[in-house]
Motif scaffolding. Structure first.
Motif, PDB file in Angstrom:
ATOM      1  N   TYR A  32     -48.437  13.768  12.335  1.00  0.00           N
ATOM      2  CA  TYR A  32     -48.692  12.502  11.652  1.00  0.00           C
ATOM      3  C   TYR A  32     -47.917  11.432  12.390  1.00  0.00           C
ATOM      4  N   LEU A  34     -46.922   7.120  12.769  1.00  0.00           N
ATOM      5  CA  LEU A  34     -46.795   5.879  12.021  1.00  0.00           C
ATOM      6  C   LEU A  34     -46.318   4.770  12.945  1.00  0.00           C
ATOM      7  N   TYR A  36     -44.256   1.048  12.680  1.00  0.00           N
ATOM      8  CA  TYR A  36     -43.442   0.171  11.851  1.00  0.00           C
ATOM      9  C   TYR A  36     -43.171  -1.118  12.614  1.00  0.00           C
ATOM     10  N   PHE A  46     -43.522  -0.585   7.053  1.00  0.00           N
ATOM     11  CA  PHE A  46     -44.634   0.290   7.426  1.00  0.00           C
ATOM     12  C   PHE A  46     -45.893  -0.542   7.675  1.00  0.00           C
ATOM     13  N   SER A  49     -50.766   4.165   9.762  1.00  0.00           N
ATOM     14  CA  SER A  49     -50.493   5.538  10.170  1.00  0.00           C
ATOM     15  C   SER A  49     -51.791   6.253  10.523  1.00  0.00           C
ATOM     16  N   LEU A  93     -44.119  12.467  12.701  1.00  0.00           N
ATOM     17  CA  LEU A  93     -43.657  13.381  11.660  1.00  0.00           C
ATOM     18  C   LEU A  93     -44.073  14.802  12.029  1.00  0.00           C
TER      19      LEU A  93
END
Lengths: 112, 111
Positions: A32, A34, A36, A46, A49, A93
């Motif tokens: 995963y 993302l 930011y 955030f 994603s 992640l």
């Protein structure tokens, strides 16, 4: 070793044009990703994603592309606006870590 | 809606002094809580992770410790600060999704 890499410390783009921020990763177990956005002396916010089972996710002016075979993702911002000037962090992640693994960030500067 | 608070916003402490940074989350129950640090010129590094009261995982060996005395409270501490502890400390929470949401941060300068 740096498992998430943002090789461009800074990027300058003209207002109204497309901003493309790049991110590479080395750990194939990341599942995963993302993005930011961070202003000085503030916490990261955030943005968007993407799961590793997808190759594109779009939200308004922001689109994230994922190329799993190349272990590369990118964030496209179009059109770029002055308020987009900030540091952008790519994060991943999974890969055996409990939290997010971050790149060092890219400072995006939108020129009027 | 959920909000996350950190205090103090800035802190200047001498080497060898103790440290206590506090983070609280509102509007959610049983969140996962995280402490990250951003050192000068570097990305964010995970320091501690908690899935519940009294449950703390440490990512890297260091001069710091963390505690979670209540469901929505996360504390970062040190008994004796080092110069290398200077940085921008960020608390984050997540709950039910992969996204983590960050607090405003604490700028710590150890002199």
């Amino acid at each position: 070793d740096q498992q998430v890499k943002q090789n461009s410390p800074s990027l300058s783009v003209q207002e109204g044009r497309i901003s493309i921020l790049n991110c590479d990763y080395t750990n194939s177990m990341f599942d995963y990703f993302l993005w930011y956005k961070k202003y000085p002396a503030e916490g990261p916010t955030f943005l968007i994603s993407i799961s590793s089972i997808k190759d594109k996710n779009e939200d308004g002016r922001f689109t994230v592309f994922l190329n799993k075979s190349a272990k590369h993702l990118s964030l496209h911002i179009v059109p770029s606006q002055p308020g987009d000037s900030a540091v952008y962090f790519c994060a991943a992640l999974g890969g055996g870590a409990d939290g997010l693994t971050f790149g060092k960030g890219t400072h995006l500067i939108i020129q009027p | 809606s959920q909000t996350i608070h950190q205090w103090p916003a800035t802190l200047v402490q001498p080497v060898g002094s103790p440290l206590s940074l506090e983070c609280t989350v509102e509007g959610t129950s049983n969140p996962n809580l995280y402490w990250y640090r951003q050192a000068a010129g570097r990305g964010l590094q995970l320091l501690f992770y908690s899935v519940g009261i009294g449950q703390i995982s440490s990512e890297v060996p260091q001069n710091l410790s963390a505690s979670r005395p209540q469901d929505r409270q996360f504390i970062l501490s040190s008994k004796k600060l080092l110069l290398s502890d200077s940085g921008f400390y960020l608390c984050a929470w997540s709950g039910g999704t992969n996204e983590q949401y960050f607090g405003p941060g604490t700028r710590l300068t150890v002199t």
